[in-house]
Design a protein around this motif. Structure first.
Motif, PDB file in Angstrom:
ATOM      1  N   HIS A   6       0.856  -1.185   0.000  1.00  0.00           N
ATOM      2  CA  HIS A   6       0.000   0.000   0.000  1.00  0.00           C
ATOM      3  C   HIS A   6       0.893   1.236   0.000  1.00  0.00           C
ATOM      4  N   VAL A   7       0.620   2.166  -0.902  1.00  0.00           N
ATOM      5  CA  VAL A   7       1.357   3.430  -0.956  1.00  0.00           C
ATOM      6  C   VAL A   7       0.347   4.558  -0.845  1.00  0.00           C
ATOM      7  N   PHE A   8       0.649   5.526   0.018  1.00  0.00           N
ATOM      8  CA  PHE A   8      -0.200   6.713   0.065  1.00  0.00           C
ATOM      9  C   PHE A   8       0.646   7.970  -0.029  1.00  0.00           C
ATOM     10  N   LEU A   9       0.023   9.025  -0.547  1.00  0.00           N
ATOM     11  CA  LEU A   9       0.659  10.326  -0.704  1.00  0.00           C
ATOM     12  C   LEU A   9      -0.044  11.308   0.215  1.00  0.00           C
ATOM     13  N   ALA A  10       0.730  11.976   1.057  1.00  0.00           N
ATOM     14  CA  ALA A  10       0.182  12.970   1.974  1.00  0.00           C
ATOM     15  C   ALA A  10       0.579  14.363   1.497  1.00  0.00           C
ATOM     16  N   ARG A  11      -0.224  15.347   1.852  1.00  0.00           N
ATOM     17  CA  ARG A  11       0.014  16.729   1.416  1.00  0.00           C
ATOM     18  C   ARG A  11       1.419  17.201   1.778  1.00  0.00           C
ATOM     19  N   GLN A  12       1.933  18.126   0.967  1.00  0.00           N
ATOM     20  CA  GLN A  12       3.293  18.626   1.161  1.00  0.00           C
ATOM     21  C   GLN A  12       3.427  19.550   2.364  1.00  0.00           C
ATOM     22  N   ASP A  13       2.352  20.194   2.779  1.00  0.00           N
ATOM     23  CA  ASP A  13       2.466  21.192   3.837  1.00  0.00           C
ATOM     24  C   ASP A  13       2.289  20.628   5.243  1.00  0.00           C
ATOM     25  N   ILE A  14       2.152  19.314   5.389  1.00  0.00           N
ATOM     26  CA  ILE A  14       2.123  18.756   6.738  1.00  0.00           C
ATOM     27  C   ILE A  14       3.543  18.350   7.131  1.00  0.00           C
ATOM     28  N   ALA A  15       3.800  18.335   8.417  1.00  0.00           N
ATOM     29  CA  ALA A  15       5.136  18.024   8.933  1.00  0.00           C
ATOM     30  C   ALA A  15       5.399  16.517   8.858  1.00  0.00           C
ATOM     31  N   PRO A  16       6.669  16.126   8.804  1.00  0.00           N
ATOM     32  CA  PRO A  16       6.989  14.686   8.809  1.00  0.00           C
ATOM     33  C   PRO A  16       6.444  13.959  10.041  1.00  0.00           C
ATOM     34  N   GLN A  17       6.340  14.659  11.168  1.00  0.00           N
ATOM     35  CA  GLN A  17       5.772  14.039  12.367  1.00  0.00           C
ATOM     36  C   GLN A  17       4.290  13.721  12.159  1.00  0.00           C
ATOM     37  N   GLN A  18       3.595  14.580  11.420  1.00  0.00           N
ATOM     38  CA  GLN A  18       2.189  14.318  11.131  1.00  0.00           C
ATOM     39  C   GLN A  18       2.035  13.127  10.186  1.00  0.00           C
ATOM     40  N   ILE A  52      -1.721  17.740  -7.899  1.00  0.00           N
ATOM     41  CA  ILE A  52      -2.888  17.073  -7.334  1.00  0.00           C
ATOM     42  C   ILE A  52      -3.422  17.980  -6.239  1.00  0.00           C
ATOM     43  N   ARG A  53      -4.630  18.470  -6.414  1.00  0.00           N
ATOM     44  CA  ARG A  53      -5.253  19.379  -5.444  1.00  0.00           C
ATOM     45  C   ARG A  53      -4.311  20.520  -5.050  1.00  0.00           C
ATOM     46  N   LYS A  54      -3.726  21.151  -6.048  1.00  0.00           N
ATOM     47  CA  LYS A  54      -2.841  22.313  -5.902  1.00  0.00           C
ATOM     48  C   LYS A  54      -1.524  21.993  -5.196  1.00  0.00           C
ATOM     49  N   ASN A  55      -1.131  20.738  -5.148  1.00  0.00           N
ATOM     50  CA  ASN A  55       0.139  20.332  -4.540  1.00  0.00           C
ATOM     51  C   ASN A  55       1.095  19.876  -5.629  1.00  0.00           C
ATOM     52  N   ARG A  56       2.335  20.340  -5.553  1.00  0.00           N
ATOM     53  CA  ARG A  56       3.368  19.933  -6.503  1.00  0.00           C
ATOM     54  C   ARG A  56       4.284  18.858  -5.928  1.00  0.00           C
ATOM     55  N   LYS A  57       4.239  18.680  -4.613  1.00  0.00           N
ATOM     56  CA  LYS A  57       5.041  17.668  -3.935  1.00  0.00           C
ATOM     57  C   LYS A  57       4.146  16.919  -2.962  1.00  0.00           C
ATOM     58  N   ALA A  58       4.633  15.761  -2.502  1.00  0.00           N
ATOM     59  CA  ALA A  58       3.876  14.979  -1.524  1.00  0.00           C
ATOM     60  C   ALA A  58       4.826  14.096  -0.727  1.00  0.00           C
ATOM     61  N   HIS A  59       4.402  13.735   0.473  1.00  0.00           N
ATOM     62  CA  HIS A  59       5.115  12.761   1.292  1.00  0.00           C
ATOM     63  C   HIS A  59       4.648  11.377   0.844  1.00  0.00           C
ATOM     64  N   TYR A  60       5.591  10.520   0.450  1.00  0.00           N
ATOM     65  CA  TYR A  60       5.277   9.169  -0.008  1.00  0.00           C
ATOM     66  C   TYR A  60       5.565   8.180   1.120  1.00  0.00           C
ATOM     67  N   LEU A  86      -3.641  12.630  -0.356  1.00  0.00           N
ATOM     68  CA  LEU A  86      -3.931  13.039  -1.733  1.00  0.00           C
ATOM     69  C   LEU A  86      -4.325  11.850  -2.599  1.00  0.00           C
ATOM     70  N   ARG A  87      -3.561  10.772  -2.517  1.00  0.00           N
ATOM     71  CA  ARG A  87      -3.805   9.565  -3.304  1.00  0.00           C
ATOM     72  C   ARG A  87      -3.360   8.353  -2.503  1.00  0.00           C
ATOM     73  N   TYR A  88      -3.898   7.190  -2.871  1.00  0.00           N
ATOM     74  CA  TYR A  88      -3.431   5.932  -2.297  1.00  0.00           C
ATOM     75  C   TYR A  88      -3.692   4.824  -3.298  1.00  0.00           C
ATOM     76  N   ILE A  89      -2.935   3.749  -3.160  1.00  0.00           N
ATOM     77  CA  ILE A  89      -3.145   2.566  -3.989  1.00  0.00           C
ATOM     78  C   ILE A  89      -2.753   1.346  -3.165  1.00  0.00           C
ATOM     79  N   THR A  90      -3.559   0.304  -3.283  1.00  0.00           N
ATOM     80  CA  THR A  90      -3.289  -0.955  -2.602  1.00  0.00           C
ATOM     81  C   THR A  90      -3.221  -2.048  -3.655  1.00  0.00           C
ATOM     82  N   ILE A  91      -2.149  -2.828  -3.619  1.00  0.00           N
ATOM     83  CA  ILE A  91      -1.940  -3.890  -4.596  1.00  0.00           C
ATOM     84  C   ILE A  91      -1.729  -5.200  -3.851  1.00  0.00           C
ATOM     85  N   ARG A  92      -2.442  -6.228  -4.274  1.00  0.00           N
ATOM     86  CA  ARG A  92      -2.245  -7.548  -3.680  1.00  0.00           C
ATOM     87  C   ARG A  92      -1.030  -8.197  -4.342  1.00  0.00           C
ATOM     88  N   VAL A  93      -0.137  -8.753  -3.518  1.00  0.00           N
ATOM     89  CA  VAL A  93       1.089  -9.364  -4.026  1.00  0.00           C
ATOM     90  C   VAL A  93       1.197 -10.803  -3.532  1.00  0.00           C
TER      91      VAL A  93
END
Length: 136
Positions: A6-18, A52-60, A86-93
């Motif tokens: 599972h990979v998710f992308l979080a907004r760029q303006d939140i802190a790494p602790q968040q 994506i939703r006015k974000n040019r970067k994201a935490h992966y 912002l986005r997420y994807i889940t892949i069965r492996v």
């Protein structure tokens, strides 16, 4: 139980602790539904291919999960509600990779040398000499 990546992308303006708090939240959701998180990788703040939703970067963040389908469905439901995701994807492996993922071994495109260096430009006088000398 099935294995998932599972990979998710979080907004760029939140802190790494968040981002770590988000990860803990979703880890608790998986564990409360009888699954387990085998490994997590924080890929950091990376550039997006498009806005994506006015974000040019994201935490992966990558999560390797061993859980029933109900746990995955609940985690994805909560991700749809959360505005920081912002986005997420889940892949069965079939099996999880044991070594480091390819994303961590590959440099970000922002890390290439010469991105912020100024290129030498000819002065205006040199440009005018070339134009005047070449065209009569």
């Amino acid at each position: 139980m099935a294995l998932y990546e599972h990979v998710f992308l979080a907004r760029q303006d939140i802190a790494p602790q968040q981002v770590d708090e988000l990860l803990k939240t979703y880890k608790n959701v998986i564990e409360s539904h009888g699954g387990k998180v085998e490994r997590t990788e924080n890929w950091g703040l990376r550039s997006l291919a498009y806005r994506i939703r006015k974000n040019r970067k994201a935490h992966y963040v990558l999560i390797n999960i061993d859980a029933p389908a109900a746990a995955i469905a609940e985690m994805e439901r909560q991700m749809r509600i959360n505005e920081d995701i912002l986005r997420y994807i889940t892949i069965r492996v079939e099996k999880h990779e044991k070594e480091q993922s390819a994303m961590l071994s590959r440099p970000d495109r922002d890390d290439f040398p010469g991105k912020d260096e100024e290129r030498p430009r000819p002065s205006r006088r040199q440009y005018e000499d070339v134009v005047e000398g070449g065209v009569e």
